[in-house]
Design an enzyme around this catalytic site. Structure first.
Site, mmCIF file in Angstrom:
data_model
loop_
_atom_site.group_PDB
_atom_site.id
_atom_site.type_symbol
_atom_site.label_atom_id
_atom_site.label_comp_id
_atom_site.label_asym_id
_atom_site.label_seq_id
_atom_site.Cartn_x
_atom_site.Cartn_y
_atom_site.Cartn_z
ATOM 1 N N HIS A 327 12.979 34.920 4.631
ATOM 2 C CA HIS A 327 11.549 34.667 4.467
ATOM 3 C C HIS A 327 11.090 35.112 3.069
ATOM 4 O O HIS A 327 10.395 34.362 2.362
ATOM 5 C CB HIS A 327 10.774 35.418 5.553
ATOM 6 C CG HIS A 327 9.309 35.510 5.299
ATOM 7 N ND1 HIS A 327 8.405 34.626 5.860
ATOM 8 C CD2 HIS A 327 8.570 36.384 4.546
ATOM 9 C CE1 HIS A 327 7.179 34.946 5.463
ATOM 10 N NE2 HIS A 327 7.261 36.012 4.667
ATOM 11 N N GLU A 328 11.479 36.324 2.657
ATOM 12 C CA GLU A 328 11.056 36.841 1.349
ATOM 13 C C GLU A 328 11.621 35.992 0.207
ATOM 14 O O GLU A 328 10.922 35.700 -0.769
ATOM 15 C CB GLU A 328 11.504 38.299 1.183
ATOM 16 C CG GLU A 328 10.852 39.269 2.140
ATOM 17 C CD GLU A 328 9.343 39.298 1.994
ATOM 18 O OE1 GLU A 328 8.849 39.116 0.864
ATOM 19 O OE2 GLU A 328 8.648 39.480 3.009
ATOM 20 N N HIS A 331 9.706 32.846 -0.510
ATOM 21 C CA HIS A 331 8.570 32.963 -1.430
ATOM 22 C C HIS A 331 9.021 32.693 -2.864
ATOM 23 O O HIS A 331 8.312 32.029 -3.635
ATOM 24 C CB HIS A 331 7.966 34.371 -1.348
ATOM 25 C CG HIS A 331 7.140 34.611 -0.123
ATOM 26 N ND1 HIS A 331 6.081 33.816 0.223
ATOM 27 C CD2 HIS A 331 7.215 35.577 0.846
ATOM 28 C CE1 HIS A 331 5.524 34.269 1.345
ATOM 29 N NE2 HIS A 331 6.205 35.330 1.746
ATOM 30 N N GLU A 407 2.823 32.088 3.713
ATOM 31 C CA GLU A 407 3.595 32.761 4.758
ATOM 32 C C GLU A 407 4.214 31.750 5.722
ATOM 33 O O GLU A 407 5.382 31.886 6.107
ATOM 34 C CB GLU A 407 2.714 33.749 5.521
ATOM 35 C CG GLU A 407 2.263 34.949 4.710
ATOM 36 C CD GLU A 407 3.425 35.748 4.161
ATOM 37 O OE1 GLU A 407 4.407 35.955 4.907
ATOM 38 O OE2 GLU A 407 3.365 36.141 2.986
#
Length: 467
Positions: A327-328, A331, A407
């Site tokens: 997920h990070e 970004h 997100e």
């Protein structure tokens, strides 16, 4: 009321408009918090949709924790708004400026040394803010966080940390401010461009050096040990061409049992930082009460953090950590970090441009009690903090909406990497570990939540089978 306001001198109109808008924002925030507190008070049973996600005990713990935080936020917010209003009404800003002038004059610096007086003013203002905010911070840490099992600090460690933060802040703030004021003074008609470029360079430098030189002053950073997790993270980074150079574990458990992870760095020099509380096999909070085979060799003062036994295992397993990092890294891969920097710098340039237009308006200074002088630092404070406040509120809401969108996109990136089941379970675990309350008022959520509520994120991940 509006008609009577328009009959006042323009300086008074500006002053009362600033006060009215400040209280309007406060009342709006108080109303939103009231709506959310009503959710905390009335939602005492796990909703049917959450039955397989959250057990009743954790649900009740999170409800009480968030209710305590909301009540605390109401009183601290009321105090802050009242304090700010009294400072303006009683002429606190010009008074402190005069005090700073008295201090500098004792050392032989006259009115011509405006930058020196500005630095003394800034030191006194931040000291006042630190002192008045200390009781609230103490209550939050040693009453609320302590009550709900998150606080890991002793009073001695907390106070030592607060002093250290103040000193480090001054060491950064004062030189940067003095250079900024000097640039504005000598920059001529295009000073706003030079000021913007200076703040851009400062922000990039601080982002670059923070985790290497500033954060270690407060927390211990150690390289992630060689093993299955490190190898898996490095392989995942290579698979998406993420230029990972270092992997750190930060000893967040000495402050709190809350968990986090982030990456930083520019170009080909990226680092990933994992909180030890995020790692199920690494968190010392999981080892409390277990026999310790080794003790770290270091001198610990009596005021060092304490470790409390936990009844449940904290953090995520390796597969879930990889999903969180997926997920990070999403970004980064999707350009969210660059987009946020671009938006921030566009906003900064716009604000400095408008500041250049407004700084010469004497009525702005008179409105806040500066009838005989127009200090540049005071102009920055008045224009950026007060005059721009409506714009700042609108921008903050827009960035919150954008953050939620980012997100969802980062979650989708991790899902496309084949990590949906692991991210699903990691989100649930992290929500439990941090006692996040999964039910939110729609208006409060829309205005405040930079991350989507848990249920919305789980729905977006799709139907994932969980044990």
């Amino acid at each position: 009321m509006l008609e009577s306001l328009l009959l006042l001198p323009v300086e008074r109109q500006i002053f009362y408009a600033v006060l009215e808008f400040s209280w309007t924002v406060y009342l709006w925030e108080a109303y939103l918090s009231y709506r959310q507190r009503r959710i905390y008070r009335t939602t005492k049973h796990v909703p049917l949709e959450l039955g397989k996600i959250m057990d009743p005990e954790t649900f009740e713990k999170s409800r009480l924790y968030q209710l305590d935080k909301s009540n605390f936020s109401f009183w601290s917010g009321l105090y802050s708004e009242t304090e700010g209003t009294l400072i303006l009404l009683l002429g606190g800003i010009p008074f402190l400026w005069d005090v700073a002038g008295s201090v500098t004059s004792r050392f032989g610096f006259g009115p011509d040394y405006e930058i020196t007086q500005s630095l003394v003013f800034l030191t006194l203002a931040t000291l006042f803010s630190a002192v008045t905010g200390l009781p609230w911070s103490l209550y939050s840490t040693f009453v609320i966080e302590e009550k709900h099992g998150f606080n890991q600090q002793t009073l001695g460690f907390f106070l030592k940390d607060a002093v250290k933060k103040f000193v480090v802040t001054q060491c950064i703030l004062l030189p940067v401010t003095s250079l900024l004021l000097y640039i504005i003074k000598i920059g001529g008609d295009y000073f706003f461009i030079y000021a913007w470029l200076f703040t851009l360079v400062v922000s990039l430098v601080l982002v670059t050096i923070y985790a290497d030189y500033i954060a270690p002053l407060f927390d211990k950073f150690t390289p992630l040990p060689d093993g299955e997790l490190k190898t898996a993270i490095e392989d995942m980074a290579k698979s998406i061409s993420f230029p990972l150079t270092k992997l750190y574990v930060v000893e967040g458990s000495k402050r709190s049992s809350h968990s986090n992870a982030y990456f930083y760095g520019f170009f080909k020099n990226k680092r990933i930082v994992l909180f030890d509380t995020l790692l199920e096999d690494y968190s010392p909070l999981n080892k409390a009460g277990e026999p310790q085979s080794e003790q770290p060799e270091r001198d610990e003062a009596p005021s060092e953090p304490k470790t409390k036994p936990k009844n449940k295992k904290q953090g995520c397993n390796n597969a879930e950590i990889l999903a969180v990092l997926g997920h990070e890294l999403g970004h980064w891969k999707l350009g969210h970090t660059v987009k946020n920097i671009v938006i921030s710098q566009m906003n900064s340039f716009l604000c400095f441009s408008l500041f250049a237009v407004l700084i010469g308006r004497r009525e702005l200074f008179v409105a806040f009690g500066f009838t005989e002088s127009q200090p540049t630092l005071i102009g920055l404070m008045i224009i950026f903090q007060f005059i721009f406040s409506p714009y700042n509120e609108l921008l903050s809401f827009c960035l919150t909406v954008l953050s939620r969108r980012f997100e969802f996109q980062a979650d989708a990136f991790a899902r496309d990497m084949g990590k949906a089941p692991e991210l699903y379970s990691a989100l649930i675990k992290l929500n439990k570990d941090n006692l996040g309350f999964p039910v939110a008022d729609w208006l409060f959520s829309m205005w405040h939540y930079s991350h989507p509520p848990l249920l919305e994120r789980l729905r977006a991940l799709g139907n994932v089978k969980q044990d």
